[in-house]
Design an enzyme around this catalytic site. Structure first.
Site, PDB file in Angstrom:
ATOM      1  N   ARG A   1       8.331  15.212  -4.420  1.00 22.49           N
ATOM      2  CA  ARG A   1       8.724  15.803  -5.695  1.00 22.49           C
ATOM      3  C   ARG A   1       9.384  17.144  -5.389  1.00 22.49           C
ATOM      4  O   ARG A   1       9.065  17.786  -4.385  1.00 22.49           O
ATOM      5  CB  ARG A   1       7.512  16.010  -6.599  1.00 22.49           C
ATOM      6  CG  ARG A   1       6.702  14.739  -6.882  1.00 22.49           C
ATOM      7  CD  ARG A   1       5.445  15.081  -7.676  1.00 22.49           C
ATOM      8  NE  ARG A   1       4.657  13.906  -8.021  1.00 22.49           N
ATOM      9  CZ  ARG A   1       3.619  13.460  -7.295  1.00 22.49           C
ATOM     10  NH1 ARG A   1       3.247  14.126  -6.214  1.00 22.49           N
ATOM     11  NH2 ARG A   1       2.955  12.368  -7.666  1.00 22.49           N
TER      12      ARG A   1
ATOM     13  N   ARG B   1      13.570  10.477  -4.335  1.00 21.86           N
ATOM     14  CA  ARG B   1      12.174  10.020  -4.221  1.00 21.86           C
ATOM     15  C   ARG B   1      12.074   8.535  -4.578  1.00 21.86           C
ATOM     16  O   ARG B   1      11.445   7.750  -3.867  1.00 21.86           O
ATOM     17  CB  ARG B   1      11.296  10.866  -5.138  1.00 21.86           C
ATOM     18  CG  ARG B   1       9.816  10.456  -5.195  1.00 21.86           C
ATOM     19  CD  ARG B   1       9.066  11.506  -6.007  1.00 21.86           C
ATOM     20  NE  ARG B   1       7.771  11.067  -6.487  1.00 21.86           N
ATOM     21  CZ  ARG B   1       6.643  11.138  -5.787  1.00 21.86           C
ATOM     22  NH1 ARG B   1       6.671  11.587  -4.543  1.00 21.86           N
ATOM     23  NH2 ARG B   1       5.496  10.752  -6.307  1.00 21.86           N
TER      24      ARG B   1
ATOM     25  N   LYS C   1       0.429  17.089  -6.848  1.00 18.60           N
ATOM     26  CA  LYS C   1      -0.109  17.330  -8.184  1.00 18.60           C
ATOM     27  C   LYS C   1      -1.622  17.462  -8.139  1.00 18.60           C
ATOM     28  O   LYS C   1      -2.303  16.778  -7.383  1.00 18.60           O
ATOM     29  CB  LYS C   1       0.259  16.166  -9.114  1.00 18.60           C
ATOM     30  CG  LYS C   1       1.702  16.170  -9.588  1.00 18.60           C
ATOM     31  CD  LYS C   1       1.929  15.064 -10.597  1.00 18.60           C
ATOM     32  CE  LYS C   1       3.330  15.114 -11.200  1.00 18.60           C
ATOM     33  NZ  LYS C   1       3.534  14.036 -12.199  1.00 18.60           N
TER      34      LYS C   1
ATOM     35  N   HIS D   1      14.479  13.504  -7.970  1.00 17.03           N
ATOM     36  CA  HIS D   1      13.633  12.328  -8.164  1.00 17.03           C
ATOM     37  C   HIS D   1      14.384  11.038  -7.830  1.00 17.03           C
ATOM     38  O   HIS D   1      13.755  10.026  -7.524  1.00 17.03           O
ATOM     39  CB  HIS D   1      13.100  12.292  -9.604  1.00 17.03           C
ATOM     40  CG  HIS D   1      11.606  12.232  -9.673  1.00 17.03           C
ATOM     41  ND1 HIS D   1      10.803  13.209  -9.127  1.00 17.03           N
ATOM     42  CD2 HIS D   1      10.765  11.301 -10.194  1.00 17.03           C
ATOM     43  CE1 HIS D   1       9.531  12.891  -9.322  1.00 17.03           C
ATOM     44  NE2 HIS D   1       9.486  11.735  -9.949  1.00 17.03           N
TER      45      HIS D   1
ATOM     46  N   TYR E   1       8.168   0.286  -8.688  1.00 15.22           N
ATOM     47  CA  TYR E   1       9.192   0.114  -7.660  1.00 15.22           C
ATOM     48  C   TYR E   1       9.334  -1.334  -7.204  1.00 15.22           C
ATOM     49  O   TYR E   1      10.305  -1.669  -6.536  1.00 15.22           O
ATOM     50  CB  TYR E   1       8.885   0.993  -6.450  1.00 15.22           C
ATOM     51  CG  TYR E   1       8.927   2.458  -6.778  1.00 15.22           C
ATOM     52  CD1 TYR E   1      10.135   3.103  -6.985  1.00 15.22           C
ATOM     53  CD2 TYR E   1       7.757   3.198  -6.919  1.00 15.22           C
ATOM     54  CE1 TYR E   1      10.187   4.444  -7.311  1.00 15.22           C
ATOM     55  CE2 TYR E   1       7.799   4.541  -7.242  1.00 15.22           C
ATOM     56  CZ  TYR E   1       9.017   5.154  -7.436  1.00 15.22           C
ATOM     57  OH  TYR E   1       9.061   6.480  -7.771  1.00 15.22           O
TER      58      TYR E   1
ATOM     59  N   HIS F   1       0.700   9.014  -5.205  1.00 13.55           N
ATOM     60  CA  HIS F   1       0.271   8.515  -6.516  1.00 13.55           C
ATOM     61  C   HIS F   1      -1.238   8.326  -6.529  1.00 13.55           C
ATOM     62  O   HIS F   1      -1.804   7.752  -5.588  1.00 13.55           O
ATOM     63  CB  HIS F   1       0.934   7.172  -6.829  1.00 13.55           C
ATOM     64  CG  HIS F   1       2.376   7.276  -7.224  1.00 13.55           C
ATOM     65  ND1 HIS F   1       3.249   6.217  -7.159  1.00 13.55           N
ATOM     66  CD2 HIS F   1       3.098   8.324  -7.703  1.00 13.55           C
ATOM     67  CE1 HIS F   1       4.441   6.603  -7.581  1.00 13.55           C
ATOM     68  NE2 HIS F   1       4.369   7.877  -7.912  1.00 13.55           N
TER      69      HIS F   1
END
Length: 309
Positions: free
Chosen positions: A159, A258, A183, A255, A290, A281
């Site tokens: 990110r 990514r 995150k 992104h 994806y 994730h």
């Protein structure tokens, strides 16, 4: 149609907002971007309370539903609604924990289903061409940084905020890995390839020394004034490389790189769990989006292996 502009809630709620910000930052470890978004959402809720004459201690499920209906009528998108429900749930739990609410109505509010748009994925050959073209350009500090930023984002699937938060000692050249803070304060180690390391070494050897100042600290990527690279400048770097530069792909957002890294890994045979760990994730569900773009690989395998293909 966009939502109508919202007014700030009354000053009587200011103390709760200050404490809620601290809760998001210090206790939950949310990113600055998430904190700004959630505070905006809660200001919307508190302004609605002021408009309807409801006290903060009287928030219940009907009040929350009324607020959301108001947002829907004003034209708020489904994704905005979903985020505001998430913010409201955290806020009502916070109010309950701090004694401002006797019960927590947040879990009673249904989350609107989100239409998950498919990510923009760049072609493998075009991406490689854009990165290679960037590496052969003029070796100014800005150009060297642009190339290194794009290479690292694509190589490690980062990110943009994760890239901007990298420090010098987060690079392990012996193992060819990066230590990434993601995150919610979650950390992971991801591999990077030889081209990305080469671009990074050129930036560190020929670019960063021109901009470094005593205030630069350990930041891996710097702005022209010596401070840590900001996300806006990083986005501009990516656009220069893969958006409109030689061999440009038509993408242009960090992104996009990514998304492309994840998809290219799957196309190359990586399993979904590995890609989940690579991207950082917390849920496999986030990674599953994806799989749709890897249908070409599935079709090739089917045609090759299925006896009735």
């Amino acid at each position: 149609m966009s939502a109508a502009p919202e007014h700030d809630p009354s000053a009587g709620h200011a103390g709760a907002l200050v404490e809620f910000r601290r809760h998001l930052e210090s206790e939950l470890g949310r990113s600055p971007h998430t904190v700004r978004a959630y505070l905006g959402d809660i200001r919307s809720l508190l302004a609605y309370l002021d408009d309807t004459g409801v006290g903060m201690d009287a928030i219940d499920v009907d009040v929350l539903r009324g607020w959301l209906a108001h947002l829907h009528e004003a034209g708020a998108s489904r994704s905005t609604m979903a985020r505001r429900v998430a913010a409201a749930r955290i806020f009502t739990a916070f109010l309950n924990r701090t004694g401002r609410l006797t019960s927590d109505p947040g879990p009673l509010v249904a989350n609107p289903k989100r239409h998950r748009s498919l990510p923009l994925v760049l072609d493998e050959e075009q991406t490689s061409s854009a990165l290679e073209d960037s590496a052969t350009g003029v070796a100014s500090p800005a150009a060297l940084r642009r190339t290194a930023v794009a290479e690292i984002l694509y190589a490690a699937g980062l990110r943009v905020a994760e890239l901007c938060g990298l420090d010098l000692d987060d690079v392990d050249r012996e193992r060819r890995t990066l230590h990434v803070r993601g995150k919610g304060g979650k950390e992971r180690v991801v591999p990077i390839g030889t081209p990305a390391l080469a671009a990074l070494d050129r930036w560190l050897g020929e670019g960063r020394p021109h901009w470094v100042t005593p205030a630069s600290g350990p930041a891996l990527f710097l702005g022209a004034r010596g401070g840590r690279l900001g996300t806006r400048s990083a986005r501009r770097d990516v656009y220069e490389v893969v958006g409109r530069g030689p061999g440009g792909t038509g993408g242009g957002a960090p992104h996009d790189l990514r998304h492309s890294a994840a998809t290219h890994l799957l196309n190359g045979g990586a399993d979904l769990r590995s890609v989940q760990e690579f991207l950082g994730h917390s849920s496999l569900r986030s990674t599953q989006i994806y799989t749709h773009v890897s249908i070409d690989r599935l079709t090739e395998t089917y045609n090759r292996a299925h006896p009735r293909a």
